[in-house]
Design an enzyme around this catalytic site. Structure first.
Site, PDB file in Angstrom:
ATOM      1  N   CYS A  53      45.849 -29.730  99.369  1.00  0.00           N
ATOM      2  CA  CYS A  53      44.994 -30.427  98.402  1.00  0.00           C
ATOM      3  C   CYS A  53      43.543 -30.424  98.860  1.00  0.00           C
ATOM      4  O   CYS A  53      43.247 -30.809  99.991  1.00  0.00           O
ATOM      5  CB  CYS A  53      45.488 -31.868  98.220  1.00  0.00           C
ATOM      6  SG  CYS A  53      44.364 -32.923  97.275  1.00  0.00           S
ATOM      7  N   CYS A  56      42.288 -34.207  99.786  1.00  0.00           N
ATOM      8  CA  CYS A  56      42.838 -35.000 100.882  1.00  0.00           C
ATOM      9  C   CYS A  56      41.903 -34.969 102.107  1.00  0.00           C
ATOM     10  O   CYS A  56      41.183 -33.982 102.326  1.00  0.00           O
ATOM     11  CB  CYS A  56      44.219 -34.480 101.277  1.00  0.00           C
ATOM     12  SG  CYS A  56      45.557 -35.027 100.182  1.00  0.00           S
ATOM     13  N   HIS A 116      47.254 -39.230  98.637  1.00  0.00           N
ATOM     14  CA  HIS A 116      47.466 -38.227  97.604  1.00  0.00           C
ATOM     15  C   HIS A 116      48.381 -38.745  96.491  1.00  0.00           C
ATOM     16  O   HIS A 116      48.364 -38.239  95.365  1.00  0.00           O
ATOM     17  CB  HIS A 116      48.093 -36.979  98.241  1.00  0.00           C
ATOM     18  CG  HIS A 116      48.222 -35.802  97.337  1.00  0.00           C
ATOM     19  ND1 HIS A 116      47.157 -35.031  96.939  1.00  0.00           N
ATOM     20  CD2 HIS A 116      49.323 -35.254  96.728  1.00  0.00           C
ATOM     21  CE1 HIS A 116      47.577 -34.048  96.155  1.00  0.00           C
ATOM     22  NE2 HIS A 116      48.885 -34.167  96.003  1.00  0.00           N
ATOM     23  N   ASN A 156      40.014 -38.257  84.190  1.00  0.00           N
ATOM     24  CA  ASN A 156      41.079 -37.568  83.468  1.00  0.00           C
ATOM     25  C   ASN A 156      42.337 -37.675  84.317  1.00  0.00           C
ATOM     26  O   ASN A 156      42.378 -37.165  85.435  1.00  0.00           O
ATOM     27  CB  ASN A 156      40.740 -36.092  83.251  1.00  0.00           C
ATOM     28  CG  ASN A 156      39.577 -35.897  82.301  1.00  0.00           C
ATOM     29  OD1 ASN A 156      39.436 -36.625  81.326  1.00  0.00           O
ATOM     30  ND2 ASN A 156      38.735 -34.918  82.589  1.00  0.00           N
ATOM     31  N   SER A 164      42.681 -30.979  87.020  1.00  0.00           N
ATOM     32  CA  SER A 164      43.010 -29.767  87.765  1.00  0.00           C
ATOM     33  C   SER A 164      43.585 -30.045  89.148  1.00  0.00           C
ATOM     34  O   SER A 164      44.035 -29.122  89.820  1.00  0.00           O
ATOM     35  CB  SER A 164      41.760 -28.888  87.906  1.00  0.00           C
ATOM     36  OG  SER A 164      40.739 -29.590  88.603  1.00  0.00           O
ATOM     37  N   HIS A 167      45.566 -35.182  93.001  1.00  0.00           N
ATOM     38  CA  HIS A 167      45.061 -36.263  93.851  1.00  0.00           C
ATOM     39  C   HIS A 167      44.211 -37.197  92.983  1.00  0.00           C
ATOM     40  O   HIS A 167      43.254 -36.755  92.340  1.00  0.00           O
ATOM     41  CB  HIS A 167      44.211 -35.690  94.983  1.00  0.00           C
ATOM     42  CG  HIS A 167      43.879 -36.681  96.052  1.00  0.00           C
ATOM     43  ND1 HIS A 167      44.276 -36.537  97.367  1.00  0.00           N
ATOM     44  CD2 HIS A 167      43.183 -37.845  96.020  1.00  0.00           C
ATOM     45  CE1 HIS A 167      43.831 -37.554  98.081  1.00  0.00           C
ATOM     46  NE2 HIS A 167      43.166 -38.367  97.273  1.00  0.00           N
ATOM     47  N   HIS A 169      41.571 -39.080  91.214  1.00  0.00           N
ATOM     48  CA  HIS A 169      40.119 -39.013  91.363  1.00  0.00           C
ATOM     49  C   HIS A 169      39.448 -39.161  90.001  1.00  0.00           C
ATOM     50  O   HIS A 169      40.085 -39.031  88.952  1.00  0.00           O
ATOM     51  CB  HIS A 169      39.693 -37.686  92.001  1.00  0.00           C
ATOM     52  CG  HIS A 169      39.923 -36.488  91.133  1.00  0.00           C
ATOM     53  ND1 HIS A 169      41.167 -35.922  90.941  1.00  0.00           N
ATOM     54  CD2 HIS A 169      39.067 -35.752  90.367  1.00  0.00           C
ATOM     55  CE1 HIS A 169      41.064 -34.873  90.125  1.00  0.00           C
ATOM     56  NE2 HIS A 169      39.804 -34.752  89.749  1.00  0.00           N
ATOM     57  N   GLN A 171      35.254 -38.732  87.973  1.00  0.00           N
ATOM     58  CA  GLN A 171      34.019 -37.960  88.021  1.00  0.00           C
ATOM     59  C   GLN A 171      32.849 -38.774  87.476  1.00  0.00           C
ATOM     60  O   GLN A 171      33.037 -39.749  86.755  1.00  0.00           O
ATOM     61  CB  GLN A 171      34.166 -36.674  87.202  1.00  0.00           C
ATOM     62  CG  GLN A 171      35.262 -35.739  87.689  1.00  0.00           C
ATOM     63  CD  GLN A 171      35.298 -34.450  86.886  1.00  0.00           C
ATOM     64  OE1 GLN A 171      34.312 -33.711  86.812  1.00  0.00           O
ATOM     65  NE2 GLN A 171      36.438 -34.161  86.277  1.00  0.00           N
TER      66      GLN A 171
END
Length: 350
Positions: A53, A56, A116, A156, A164, A167, A169, A171
């Site tokens: 990943c 990570c 993760h 998202n 995509s 993990h 996250h 933006q």
């Protein structure tokens, strides 16, 4: 108006007061049999650490950069940004028919946790509060660039929403102009403020709290509701009780309360179909570096696509692409369903 008309039974349109757009609601269609596409449920078991990943701790990203051994949230400039800092000013205008303007911006990624396997509903309120702290500090930092006019904080969740990397996250995109949806909301809130002298969302929130038909829950500082004009099946909105223009002005108590609201809402989402519930979520708040915007009222949208089960999604097709959005289940039905869900995550139940 015909007194026999019933919002729960008859087709009707609803106005989105934040954008000025309309949505068609067809509640009678929930009675039709479903013979559409059904997909296999995807496994949601992930390790705490994945050596492959790129988010990570200590792993290398696609551009060769190495992540630090971070313990909380980790922020970095997107290695494949949609907006670029060094875009030259320019544009195109041929007879008002071929029109384009250059877009300059900064795109950052926020890994919520070194784990993760932890999505927001599986994190503690304290851990989510630290994410809220990062959102606030990043907003302040990006607003310090005088050419930046809008800062979009979003997440998202799930590969069907274009994520995509599994993990957890989010933006932040900051750019030199107002995006379409934000421009609409700016205009609508400004018009209401000029006419009434009050915040559009404050007035809307007061009405919703009186009626309580679409309220999911509330805490001391925030209300979670299904907006009257919701498009997505279980769409929700978090609205601050205090009229605040941006996350920059949240107190410590409000930031903790926001973390509480996010956790309680996303747990309900996961419990809906006992799956890691996908969605696109994001904050809408005042533009920056363009004067005062006292009419703006902070809020956060959640747009989840799941409709009937963990494997049946709502698509925007046909009439919705060519005319305007349409939904079958009413906002009131969705709110009632969400209200009744447990706030204990299904994975932690004994």
């Amino acid at each position: 108006m015909d007194t026999n008309f019933d919002l729960k039974e008859h087709p009707h349109s609803r106005l989105n007061i934040l954008t000025g757009d309309w949505i068609l609601v067809s509640p009678h269609r929930t009675k039709r049999p479903w013979q559409g596409k059904v997909e296999a449920t995807q496994a949601d078991d992930r390790p705490q650490y994945d050596p492959a990943c790129y988010l990570c701790p200590t792993n290398k990203r696609a551009d060769g950069s190495e992540n630090p051994d971070y313990k909380g949230s980790f922020v970095f400039t997107n290695d494949y940004s949609s907006l670029l800092l060094n875009t030259p000013d320019g544009g195109l205008n041929e007879d008002e028919l071929l029109v384009a303007n250059s877009q300059k911006g900064i795109c950052r990624v926020i890994s919520f946790s070194p784990r993760h396997d932890l999505t927001l509903p599986q994190m503690t309120t304290k851990e989510i509060s630290k994410v809220v702290d990062v959102w606030q500090s990043e907003f302040e930092d990006l607003a310090s660039y005088p050419w930046i006019k809008h800062i979009q904080i979003f997440e998202n969740k799930g590969d069907i929403m274009g994520c995509s990397n599994p993990h957890p996250h989010g933006q932040i995109w900051a750019q030199n102009s107002l995006p379409v949806e934000v421009a609409k909301e700016t205009q609508q809130q400004k018009l209401h403020f000029e006419q009434k002298g009050t915040s559009l969302l404050a007035d809307y929130l007061a009405l919703e709290l009186r009626k309580h038909d679409r309220i999911v829950f509330e805490n001391e500082h925030f209300v979670v509701l299904v907006p009257f004009w919701a498009v997505w099946p279980y769409e929700t909105m978090i609205v601050s009780k205090r009229h605040v223009t941006s996350i920059l002005y949240f107190t410590e108590q409000e930031k903790h309360a926001l973390a509480d609201a996010i956790r309680r809402l996303t747990i309900r989402y996961d419990n809906m179909f006992e799956t890691s519930f996908p969605y696109s979520a994001g904050m809408h708040q005042s533009p920056v570096n363009s004067g005062d915007h006292p009419y703006w009222h902070w809020h956060m949208h959640f747009y989840p696509p799941l409709l009937r089960s963990a494997t049946v999604k709502k698509f925007m097709v046909g009439y919705e692409m060519l005319a305007n959005p349409q939904r079958d289940i009413t906002a009131e039905f969705a709110a009632e369903k969400l209200r009744g869900l447990s706030e204990i995550h299904y994975k932690t139940r004994e």
